[in-house]
Design a protein around this motif. Structure first.
Motif, short mmCIF file in Angstrom:
data_model
loop_
_atom_site.label_atom_id
_atom_site.label_comp_id
_atom_site.label_asym_id
_atom_site.label_seq_id
_atom_site.Cartn_x
_atom_site.Cartn_y
_atom_site.Cartn_z
N SER A 213 -8.22 92.14 32.04
CA SER A 213 -7.67 90.81 31.81
C SER A 213 -8.79 89.81 31.63
O SER A 213 -9.93 90.05 32.05
N VAL A 214 -8.45 88.69 31.00
CA VAL A 214 -9.35 87.56 30.84
C VAL A 214 -8.62 86.31 31.28
O VAL A 214 -7.48 86.07 30.86
N SER A 215 -9.26 85.52 32.14
CA SER A 215 -8.71 84.23 32.56
C SER A 215 -9.66 83.15 32.08
O SER A 215 -10.87 83.21 32.35
N ALA A 221 -11.81 82.36 24.09
CA ALA A 221 -11.90 83.53 24.98
C ALA A 221 -10.55 84.21 25.10
O ALA A 221 -10.46 85.45 25.10
N LEU A 222 -9.47 83.43 25.20
CA LEU A 222 -8.14 84.02 25.29
C LEU A 222 -7.77 84.74 24.00
O LEU A 222 -7.08 85.77 24.03
N GLY A 223 -8.22 84.22 22.87
CA GLY A 223 -7.96 84.87 21.59
C GLY A 223 -8.65 86.22 21.49
O GLY A 223 -8.10 87.18 20.94
N LEU A 224 -9.87 86.31 22.02
CA LEU A 224 -10.56 87.60 22.04
C LEU A 224 -9.78 88.61 22.88
O LEU A 224 -9.66 89.78 22.50
N ALA A 225 -9.28 88.16 24.02
CA ALA A 225 -8.49 89.05 24.87
C ALA A 225 -7.23 89.52 24.14
O ALA A 225 -6.88 90.71 24.17
N ARG A 226 -6.56 88.59 23.48
CA ARG A 226 -5.34 88.95 22.75
C ARG A 226 -5.65 89.92 21.61
O ARG A 226 -4.89 90.87 21.37
N ARG A 233 -4.79 85.05 30.59
CA ARG A 233 -4.14 84.08 31.46
C ARG A 233 -4.91 82.77 31.42
O ARG A 233 -6.14 82.76 31.37
N ARG A 234 -4.18 81.67 31.50
CA ARG A 234 -4.84 80.38 31.67
C ARG A 234 -5.52 80.35 33.03
O ARG A 234 -5.03 80.93 34.00
N GLY A 250 -9.27 97.52 38.91
CA GLY A 250 -9.59 97.11 37.55
C GLY A 250 -10.73 96.12 37.49
O GLY A 250 -11.25 95.64 38.49
N ARG A 251 -11.10 95.83 36.27
CA ARG A 251 -12.23 94.93 35.98
C ARG A 251 -11.68 93.70 35.25
O ARG A 251 -10.97 93.85 34.25
N HIS A 252 -12.01 92.52 35.74
CA HIS A 252 -11.39 91.31 35.23
C HIS A 252 -12.44 90.23 34.98
O HIS A 252 -13.33 90.01 35.81
N LEU A 253 -12.32 89.56 33.83
CA LEU A 253 -13.27 88.52 33.44
C LEU A 253 -12.67 87.14 33.65
O LEU A 253 -11.52 86.89 33.28
N VAL A 254 -13.47 86.24 34.23
CA VAL A 254 -13.07 84.85 34.43
C VAL A 254 -14.13 83.96 33.78
O VAL A 254 -15.31 84.04 34.12
#
Length: 332
Positions: A213-215, A221-226, A233-234, A250-254
């Motif tokens: 996930s990307v927050s 950045a959200l577009g790259l995740a999509r 997530r916002r 899991g591994r998550h980017l903020v």
């Protein structure tokens, strides 16, 4: 769970600024470094985007909930070109306090003028995108990176540079006399007198990302995740809220980019306030979660330091008491 934070602008902190939790994570962690990168370039590499330049326009629209389709999109961010003696400097939209209503009205005026040649949309008040009727190649830096710099020195390059210059000139004529700008000037606010084109291209097809996930607040950045087919997530108000929503593995980017705007605008008071909020809302809760085994690893990326630095810290690293925390200025 592995929590990765990317925090551009962190090491610009003044010597007097002390952030105990973040300093401890940096001091006790294992550091790797590469060449310094702007946030957009770091995201470009991290998501392994194959195009030579990051298609920021299409990705921003995608992250904002739109569908770029197969069209060519560019960022077309609102700016103020300000005349200072013998040069014109660029003031980014982040400094102009543009309302959503003003953004919509100005975009409508541009669309009436350009017709089929270019369609402008406001993803939010300061992030606009433009669709072109044909493929264009416009390379350039974002307005934040060019804040306060001579416009001529930052003009977009690439095969589409001449088109970019033409559009900028026409946009200035359209926006100069717009009622929204007249109202702004009557209130003593700077005009939104042009747009800045950068990041042209089509939406990329991305392979599997390294995160689940990307927050982020930034729609790019959200577009790259999509585009990578992972959860986006916002950004919540704090790590406490973030942890409540996250799975245990899991591994998550903020992406924590709140320091970028005040740093670019030279707003030292706002920058220091943002530093304090970063420590309070993210550094301290994540350090506590690491100690309590709610998180297995915290990684802090600072892409725009003298070298792009990454610090990986696990719970056992916190016992390395001989590695004493230092002020953020030390890492610059």
């Amino acid at each position: 769970m592995h929590c990765e934070l990317v925090i551009p602008g962190l090491f610009a902190a003044p010597a007097a600024a002390r952030l105990p939790s973040l300093e401890l994570l940096l001091a006790r962690g294992r550091c790797t470094s590469t060449a310094s990168l702007r946030l957009e370039s770091w995201l470009h590499e991290a998501f392994d985007v194959e195009t030579p330049a990051l298609p920021a326009g299409a990705l921003t629209l995608l992250g904002g909930g739109g569908d770029p389709g197969a069209d060519c999109w560019s960022r077309a961010d609102p700016v103020d070109f300000r005349l200072l003696r013998d040069r014109v400097i660029l003031v980014p939209g982040a400094a102009l306090h543009i309302t959503t209503e003003e953004a919509q009205a100005l975009c409508e005026a541009l669309n009436r003028h350009f017709g089929d040649r270019m369609e402008v949309r406001a993803v939010d008040a300061v992030r606009w995108v433009a669709r072109f009727a044909r493929e264009v190649d416009i390379e350039g830096d974002s307005p934040l990176e060019l804040s306060g710099r001579d416009v001529e020195l930052g003009r977009p390059a690439g095969a589409g540079a001449s088109l970019s210059h033409q559009i900028l000139n026409e946009a200035q004529m359209v926006l100069h006399s717009h009622p929204a700008n007249a109202a702004r000037e009557a209130r003593g606010e700077p005009a939104v007198n042009s747009v800045w084109l950068w990041g042209a291209g089509r939406a990329p097809k991305l392979g599997a990302a390294q995160w689940q996930s990307v927050s982020a607040d930034d729609p790019l950045a959200l577009g790259l995740a999509r585009a990578a087919g992972i959860a986006q997530r916002r950004l919540p108000g704090s790590a406490v809220e973030w942890l409540e929503r996250m799975p245990e593995d899991g591994r998550h980017l903020v992406v924590l980019d709140a320091l970028r705007v005040p740093l670019a605008l030279g707003a030292s008071g706002e920058y220091q306030d943002s530093l304090a909020a970063l420590e309070r809302h993210w550094g301290a809760p994540l350090l506590a979660a690491l100690r309590e085994r709610r998180i297995g690893m915290v990684t802090v990326h600072v892409p725009d330091a003298g070298e792009c630095a990454s610090y990986e810290t696990i719970r056992a690293d916190l016992r390395r008491f001989w590695r004493r925390p230092k002020a953020l200025e030390h890492y610059a």
